[in-house]
Design an enzyme around this catalytic site. Structure first.
Site, PDB file in Angstrom:
ATOM      1  CE  LYS A   1      -3.925  -2.079   2.418  1.00 19.33           C
ATOM      2  NZ  LYS A   1      -4.892  -1.898   3.500  1.00 19.33           N
TER       3      LYS A   1
ATOM      4  CG  ASP B   1      -8.839   0.507   4.278  1.00 16.68           C
ATOM      5  OD1 ASP B   1      -9.635  -0.278   3.725  1.00 16.68           O
ATOM      6  OD2 ASP B   1      -7.657   0.223   4.513  1.00 16.68           O
TER       7      ASP B   1
HETATM    8  P1  NAP Z   1      -0.599  -3.310  11.699  1.00 14.41           P
HETATM    9  O1  NAP Z   1      -0.260  -2.116  10.873  1.00 14.41           O
HETATM   10  O2  NAP Z   1       0.374  -4.428  11.794  1.00 14.41           O
HETATM   11  O3  NAP Z   1      -0.935  -2.783  13.184  1.00 14.41           O
HETATM   12  C1  NAP Z   1      -1.144  -3.704  14.234  1.00 14.41           C
HETATM   13  C2  NAP Z   1      -1.658  -2.986  15.478  1.00 14.41           C
HETATM   14  O4  NAP Z   1      -1.978  -3.992  16.453  1.00 14.41           O
HETATM   15  C3  NAP Z   1      -0.650  -2.048  16.134  1.00 14.41           C
HETATM   16  O5  NAP Z   1      -1.332  -0.974  16.747  1.00 14.41           O
HETATM   17  C4  NAP Z   1      -0.002  -2.963  17.177  1.00 14.41           C
HETATM   18  O6  NAP Z   1       0.574  -2.283  18.270  1.00 14.41           O
HETATM   19  C5  NAP Z   1      -1.221  -3.737  17.653  1.00 14.41           C
HETATM   20  N1  NAP Z   1      -0.871  -4.995  18.290  1.00 14.41           N
HETATM   21  C6  NAP Z   1      -0.377  -6.111  17.703  1.00 14.41           C
HETATM   22  N2  NAP Z   1      -0.177  -7.079  18.607  1.00 14.41           N
HETATM   23  C7  NAP Z   1      -0.536  -6.554  19.828  1.00 14.41           C
HETATM   24  C8  NAP Z   1      -0.546  -7.058  21.167  1.00 14.41           C
HETATM   25  N3  NAP Z   1      -0.152  -8.303  21.435  1.00 14.41           N
HETATM   26  N4  NAP Z   1      -0.999  -6.245  22.152  1.00 14.41           N
HETATM   27  C9  NAP Z   1      -1.415  -4.987  21.870  1.00 14.41           C
HETATM   28  N5  NAP Z   1      -1.425  -4.448  20.611  1.00 14.41           N
HETATM   29  C10 NAP Z   1      -0.986  -5.227  19.614  1.00 14.41           C
HETATM   30  O7  NAP Z   1      -1.966  -3.987  11.186  1.00 14.41           O
HETATM   31  P2  NAP Z   1      -3.153  -3.302  10.355  1.00 14.41           P
HETATM   32  O8  NAP Z   1      -2.863  -3.389   8.895  1.00 14.41           O
HETATM   33  O9  NAP Z   1      -3.455  -1.960  10.935  1.00 14.41           O
HETATM   34  O10 NAP Z   1      -4.367  -4.319  10.624  1.00 14.41           O
HETATM   35  C11 NAP Z   1      -4.899  -4.501  11.924  1.00 14.41           C
HETATM   36  C12 NAP Z   1      -6.089  -5.440  11.869  1.00 14.41           C
HETATM   37  O11 NAP Z   1      -7.145  -4.837  11.135  1.00 14.41           O
HETATM   38  C13 NAP Z   1      -5.824  -6.783  11.156  1.00 14.41           C
HETATM   39  O12 NAP Z   1      -6.463  -7.800  11.902  1.00 14.41           O
HETATM   40  C14 NAP Z   1      -6.481  -6.613   9.806  1.00 14.41           C
HETATM   41  O13 NAP Z   1      -6.919  -7.855   9.269  1.00 14.41           O
HETATM   42  C15 NAP Z   1      -7.664  -5.741  10.175  1.00 14.41           C
HETATM   43  N6  NAP Z   1      -8.172  -4.940   9.061  1.00 14.41           N
HETATM   44  C16 NAP Z   1      -9.491  -5.039   8.761  1.00 14.41           C
HETATM   45  C17 NAP Z   1     -10.003  -4.277   7.722  1.00 14.41           C
HETATM   46  C18 NAP Z   1     -11.455  -4.380   7.370  1.00 14.41           C
HETATM   47  O14 NAP Z   1     -11.819  -3.993   6.258  1.00 14.41           O
HETATM   48  N7  NAP Z   1     -12.313  -4.850   8.263  1.00 14.41           N
HETATM   49  C19 NAP Z   1      -9.174  -3.395   7.005  1.00 14.41           C
HETATM   50  C20 NAP Z   1      -7.829  -3.316   7.351  1.00 14.41           C
HETATM   51  C21 NAP Z   1      -7.339  -4.103   8.389  1.00 14.41           C
HETATM   52  P3  NAP Z   1       2.130  -1.833  18.238  1.00 14.41           P
HETATM   53  O15 NAP Z   1       2.174  -0.573  17.428  1.00 14.41           O
HETATM   54  O16 NAP Z   1       2.470  -1.633  19.669  1.00 14.41           O
HETATM   55  O17 NAP Z   1       2.895  -2.969  17.602  1.00 14.41           O
END
Ligand code: NAP
Length: 278
Positions: A65, A105
């Site tokens: 992205k 998004d």
């Molecule tokens: P990302 O950029 O990897 O961000 C992950 C986030 O989760 C960060 O804030 C991270 O905190 C936190 N995190 C991970 N493990 C953790 C833990 N053990 N304890 C506390 N916080 C934790 O991921 P992303 O792309 O934003 O996606 C996040 C989720 O959204 C995924 O499950 C994805 O499938 C979903 N999603 C859904 C849609 C939809 O259309 N519904 C769209 C996009 C994404 P740190 O910064 O501290 O590492």
């Protein structure tokens, strides 16, 4: 025939081909939407296939992205502050075909809440966003537009929340640690989980929702499972909940319209098609 794609690395998990395939069939459009596994070093060449006219455009998912944002010819002014694009559209002009990029998004998140919890933002005061990763960026930007009070961004790594709000540069944002949830909850009308917690049933340690007001809405963007432990707890407390599947469905709408010419609807039938795969 108009051809579109979704590219990622890996790509096998993507439900986008099912969503667009459902709409192509529903509207009787002679088109295709195909997944391709594209490595980061192959991205630039792949995008050339829009410029050559082979594809009308496509979706871009992890890890492309941010690179797509850098490589397009035109950036959507409404979403360029997010620094990451998920939707690319070929645009024919005097100099041939160029590529326009946008991030849908933000639209998908708001459209899902508007459909599933009508009126959610009327008089909405403070909001809490859990997480500060890639998806949080679009959601915090969306809420900054629609919420009248403050948007509190809580993240395990507080510096990442601070960087996110500095990038977005909107006045009503504040960064916190996850541990601040209990203190912020009594004045929050909306809680959004954007972290990966909830995937495969994982849960936040030490975070409970019982200090939220009874009219609070809790939503999760994780959609596998559709009812995450956070949403289950909210439902037990009698709070309104919205699952994350709708965001995935709604974010697909602008791309389909741009490539194939019909503005598609997010219907119960479409939800059922995707739910069956979760
Ligand atoms: P990302 O950029 O990897 O961000 C992950 C986030 O989760 C960060 O804030 C991270 O905190 C936190 N995190 C991970 N493990 C953790 C833990 N053990 N304890 C506390 N916080 C934790 O991921 P992303 O792309 O934003 O996606 C996040 C989720 O959204 C995924 O499950 C994805 O499938 C979903 N999603 C859904 C849609 C939809 O259309 N519904 C769209 C996009 C994404 P740190 O910064 O501290 O590492």
């Amino acid at each position: 025939m108009k051809r579109a794609f979704v590219i990622g690395h890996p790509i096998g998990h993507s439900r986008s081909p099912l969503i667009h395939g459902h709409w192509l069939k529903t509207y009787g459009i002679d088109g295709s939407y195909t997944p391709f596994d594209v490595r980061p070093d192959e991205l630039r060449d792949f995008l050339g296939r829009i410029r050559s006219g082979e594809f009308v455009g496509g979706n871009v998912t992890v890890p492309h992205k941010e690179d797509a944002f850098r490589l397009v010819d035109h950036r959507d002014p409404e979403t360029s502050h997010l620094g990451a694009f998920n939707t690319l559209v070929g645009r024919t002009g005097a100099n041939g075909i160029t590529i326009a990029g946008s991030n849908t998004d933000l639209y998908g998140f708001l459209a899902n809440l508007d459909q599933r919890a009508p009126g959610w933002s009327e008089g909405a005061e403070n909001a809490i966003v859990l997480g500060a990763g890639g998806a949080a960026r679009a959601i915090v930007a969306a809420l900054a537009q629609r919420v009248s009070g403050n948007v509190h961004v809580l993240n395990r790594t507080v510096a990442r929340a601070e960087a996110l709000i500095a990038d977005l540069g909107t006045a009503n944002l504040a960064a916190h640690a996850l541990e601040d949830f209990a203190a912020l909850a009594p004045t929050a009308r909306l809680v959004v989980n954007t972290t990966t917690i909830g995937m495969h049933g994982t849960r936040f340690e030490g975070l409970t929702l019982d200090a939220l007001p009874k009219n609070a809405l809790v939503t999760d963007i994780v959609y596998v499972p559709m009812q995450t432990p956070l949403l289950a707890e909210a439902a037990t407390l009698g709070l309104r909940t919205v699952d994350g599947l709708g965001m995935l469905l709604h974010q697909a709408v602008p791309g389909f319209e741009a490539w194939f010419g019909n503005r598609p609807e997010v219907t119960p039938e479409l939800r059922a098609v995707i739910e069956a795969t979760l």
